[in-house]
Scaffold this motif. Structure first.
Motif, PDB file in Angstrom:
ATOM      1  N   MET A 245       0.817  -1.544  -0.113  1.00 61.37           N
ATOM      2  CA  MET A 245      -0.081   0.033   0.190  1.00 61.37           C
ATOM      3  C   MET A 245       1.001   1.177   0.158  1.00 61.37           C
ATOM      4  SD  MET A 245      -3.528   0.675   0.067  1.00 61.37           S
ATOM      5  CE  MET A 245      -4.411   0.962   0.528  1.00 61.37           C
ATOM      6  N   ARG A 246       2.237   1.247   0.745  1.00 62.76           N
ATOM      7  CA  ARG A 246       3.147   2.408   0.640  1.00 62.76           C
ATOM      8  C   ARG A 246       3.619   2.733  -0.303  1.00 62.76           C
ATOM      9  NH1 ARG A 246       6.114   4.154   5.919  1.00 62.76           N
ATOM     10  NH2 ARG A 246       7.176   5.731   5.132  1.00 62.76           N
ATOM     11  N   ILE A 247       3.763   1.458  -0.524  1.00 61.33           N
ATOM     12  CA  ILE A 247       4.826   1.313  -2.095  1.00 61.33           C
ATOM     13  C   ILE A 247       4.130   2.614  -3.525  1.00 61.33           C
ATOM     14  CG2 ILE A 247       5.672   0.260  -3.987  1.00 61.33           C
ATOM     15  CD1 ILE A 247       7.575   0.207  -1.996  1.00 61.33           C
ATOM     16  N   THR A 248       2.400   1.784  -3.188  1.00 60.14           N
ATOM     17  CA  THR A 248       1.529   2.207  -4.602  1.00 60.14           C
ATOM     18  C   THR A 248       1.278   3.608  -3.761  1.00 60.14           C
ATOM     19  OG1 THR A 248       0.099   0.485  -4.066  1.00 60.14           O
ATOM     20  CG2 THR A 248      -0.930   2.097  -5.493  1.00 60.14           C
ATOM     21  N   ARG A 249       0.958   4.250  -2.958  1.00 60.14           N
ATOM     22  CA  ARG A 249       1.207   5.398  -2.672  1.00 60.14           C
ATOM     23  C   ARG A 249       2.263   6.130  -2.866  1.00 60.14           C
ATOM     24  NH1 ARG A 249      -1.234   6.383   3.012  1.00 60.14           N
ATOM     25  NH2 ARG A 249      -3.080   5.018   3.251  1.00 60.14           N
ATOM     26  N   LEU A 250       4.317   5.837  -2.947  1.00 62.41           N
ATOM     27  CA  LEU A 250       4.484   6.760  -3.468  1.00 62.41           C
ATOM     28  C   LEU A 250       4.817   7.021  -4.864  1.00 62.41           C
ATOM     29  CD1 LEU A 250       7.149   7.611  -2.228  1.00 62.41           C
ATOM     30  CD2 LEU A 250       8.264   5.528  -2.034  1.00 62.41           C
ATOM     31  N   ILE A 251       4.286   5.497  -5.591  1.00 62.64           N
ATOM     32  CA  ILE A 251       4.246   5.935  -7.086  1.00 62.64           C
ATOM     33  C   ILE A 251       3.911   6.758  -7.717  1.00 62.64           C
ATOM     34  CG2 ILE A 251       3.647   4.156  -9.191  1.00 62.64           C
ATOM     35  CD1 ILE A 251       4.915   1.967  -7.266  1.00 62.64           C
ATOM     36  N   ILE A 252       2.548   6.502  -7.126  1.00 61.47           N
ATOM     37  CA  ILE A 252       1.333   7.782  -7.664  1.00 61.47           C
ATOM     38  C   ILE A 252       1.889   9.170  -7.385  1.00 61.47           C
ATOM     39  CG2 ILE A 252      -0.843   8.639  -6.632  1.00 61.47           C
ATOM     40  CD1 ILE A 252      -1.930   5.539  -6.617  1.00 61.47           C
ATOM     41  N   PHE A 253       2.174   9.284  -5.814  1.00 63.69           N
ATOM     42  CA  PHE A 253       2.963  10.757  -6.226  1.00 63.69           C
ATOM     43  C   PHE A 253       4.313  10.873  -6.305  1.00 63.69           C
ATOM     44  CE2 PHE A 253       6.568  13.158  -3.605  1.00 63.69           C
ATOM     45  CZ  PHE A 253       5.823  14.199  -3.610  1.00 63.69           C
ATOM     46  N   PHE A 254       5.163   9.894  -6.856  1.00 61.13           N
ATOM     47  CA  PHE A 254       6.153  10.409  -8.134  1.00 61.13           C
ATOM     48  C   PHE A 254       5.666  10.190  -9.557  1.00 61.13           C
ATOM     49  CE2 PHE A 254       9.042   8.253 -10.776  1.00 61.13           C
ATOM     50  CZ  PHE A 254      10.255   9.523 -11.019  1.00 61.13           C
ATOM     51  N   ILE A 255       4.484   9.893  -9.956  1.00 61.40           N
ATOM     52  CA  ILE A 255       3.616  10.572 -11.320  1.00 61.40           C
ATOM     53  C   ILE A 255       3.544  11.350 -11.352  1.00 61.40           C
ATOM     54  CG2 ILE A 255       2.149   9.062 -12.974  1.00 61.40           C
ATOM     55  CD1 ILE A 255       2.293   6.519 -12.462  1.00 61.40           C
ATOM     56  N   SER A 256       2.287  11.926 -10.019  1.00 64.43           N
ATOM     57  CA  SER A 256       1.937  13.012  -9.499  1.00 64.43           C
ATOM     58  C   SER A 256       2.742  14.152 -10.377  1.00 64.43           C
ATOM     59  CB  SER A 256       1.088  13.016  -9.522  1.00 64.43           C
ATOM     60  OG  SER A 256       0.248  12.190  -8.935  1.00 64.43           O
ATOM     61  N   THR A 257       4.041  14.206 -10.143  1.00 63.52           N
ATOM     62  CA  THR A 257       4.825  14.863  -9.095  1.00 63.52           C
ATOM     63  C   THR A 257       5.385  15.107 -11.011  1.00 63.52           C
ATOM     64  OG1 THR A 257       5.330  14.549  -7.314  1.00 63.52           O
ATOM     65  CG2 THR A 257       7.045  15.924  -7.979  1.00 63.52           C
ATOM     66  N   MET A 258       5.450  14.094 -11.762  1.00 59.94           N
ATOM     67  CA  MET A 258       6.617  14.372 -12.729  1.00 59.94           C
ATOM     68  C   MET A 258       5.556  14.661 -13.042  1.00 59.94           C
ATOM     69  SD  MET A 258       9.425  12.988 -11.887  1.00 59.94           S
ATOM     70  CE  MET A 258       9.612  13.616 -13.964  1.00 59.94           C
ATOM     71  N   ILE A 259       4.065  13.982 -13.119  1.00 59.05           N
ATOM     72  CA  ILE A 259       3.039  14.815 -14.536  1.00 59.05           C
ATOM     73  C   ILE A 259       3.296  16.515 -14.399  1.00 59.05           C
ATOM     74  CG2 ILE A 259       0.563  15.455 -15.270  1.00 59.05           C
ATOM     75  CD1 ILE A 259       0.688  12.444 -14.152  1.00 59.05           C
ATOM     76  N   LEU A 260       2.892  17.033 -12.617  1.00 58.90           N
ATOM     77  CA  LEU A 260       2.986  18.286 -12.818  1.00 58.90           C
ATOM     78  C   LEU A 260       4.065  19.410 -12.643  1.00 58.90           C
ATOM     79  CD1 LEU A 260       1.503  18.579  -8.869  1.00 58.90           C
ATOM     80  CD2 LEU A 260       0.719  18.869 -11.343  1.00 58.90           C
ATOM     81  N   TYR A 261       5.692  18.806 -13.211  1.00 61.37           N
ATOM     82  CA  TYR A 261       6.700  19.451 -13.242  1.00 61.37           C
ATOM     83  C   TYR A 261       6.695  19.112 -15.116  1.00 61.37           C
ATOM     84  CZ  TYR A 261      11.998  19.251 -15.089  1.00 61.37           C
ATOM     85  OH  TYR A 261      12.842  19.701 -16.061  1.00 61.37           O
ATOM     86  N   TRP A 262       6.220  18.807 -15.499  1.00 65.00           N
ATOM     87  CA  TRP A 262       6.113  18.580 -16.984  1.00 65.00           C
ATOM     88  C   TRP A 262       5.100  19.089 -17.799  1.00 65.00           C
ATOM     89  CZ3 TRP A 262       9.593  18.110 -19.860  1.00 65.00           C
ATOM     90  CH2 TRP A 262      11.821  17.128 -18.947  1.00 65.00           C
ATOM     91  N   ILE A 263       3.536  18.976 -16.821  1.00 64.83           N
ATOM     92  CA  ILE A 263       3.391  20.829 -16.970  1.00 64.83           C
ATOM     93  C   ILE A 263       3.447  22.163 -17.118  1.00 64.83           C
ATOM     94  CG2 ILE A 263       0.940  21.440 -16.190  1.00 64.83           C
ATOM     95  CD1 ILE A 263      -0.056  18.515 -16.371  1.00 64.83           C
TER      96      ILE A 263
END
Length: 142
Positions: free
Chosen positions: A1-19
Motif C-alpha cells: 500500500m505504501r509503495i503504491t502511494r509513493l508511485i502515485i506521488f512520484f507520477i503526479s509530481t512528474m506530470i505536474l513538473y512537465w505541465i
C-alpha cells in the motif's frame, strides 16, 4: 500500500513538473514571437532597405528615453514600450502606414508590435533590434 502511494506521488509530481515546463516554454515562445504573432518580422538588412526605398514607412524606437538619447536611427519616433498603450494617439496619423519597430535586441519590440497589431496598426518587427541594425550599417544618430 505504501509503495503504491509513493508511485502515485512520484507520477503526479512528474506530470505536474512537465505541465510546468510546458507552460514555461509556451510563455518563452510567446515572448520571443515564435507563437501567436500576427505581425511581420524582418531582419536588419531588410529593414535598412525598406527605410531607404519606402518613404511611406514610420520608424518607432520603443526603448527608454535614455537609450534613445544615447543613439537611435535617424527620423525615429521614441515611445517606450511601457508607455505605448497610453501614447498611441501620437501614431494615429500614421495608422495606415507600416511601422518599423525596433528596440535594443528585439524583445521589447515584439511586445510593442503585439500592442500595435491589437489596435489596428501594421507593425514590422526588426529582429535583433538596434544591435543588428548597427552591425548592418544603419544610419545612427548620436
Amino acid at each position: 500500500m505504501r509503495i503504491t502511494r509513493l508511485i502515485i506521488f512520484f507520477i503526479s509530481t512528474m506530470i505536474l513538473y512537465w505541465i510546468a515546463m510546458a507552460g514555461l516554454f509556451i510563455s518563452f515562445a510567446y515572448s520571443k514571437g515564435w507563437i501567436l504573432a500576427d505581425f511581420e518580422f524582418i531582419d536588419a538588412k531588410q529593414a535598412i532597405v525598406r527605410l531607404t526605398e519606402d518613404s511611406n514607412i514610420t520608424l518607432l524606437d520603443v526603448r527608454t528615453v535614455k537609450e534613445y538619447e544615447e543613439k537611435h536611427l535617424k527620423n525615429a519616433i521614441n515611445i517606450p514600450v511601457q508607455k505605448l498603450d497610453s501614447s498611441l494617439n501620437r501614431l494615429e496619423k500614421v495608422k495606415s502606414k507600416p511601422i518599423l519597430v525596433y528596440c535594443r535586441s528585439g524583445s521589447r519590440s515584439i511586445k510593442a508590435s503585439r500592442i500595435l497589431d491589437k489596435y489596428g496598426f501594421t507593425p514590422l518587427n526588426v529582429e535583433g533590434g538596434i544591435i543588428e541594425l548597427m552591425r548592418n550599417d544603419a544610419e545612427i544618430v548620436r
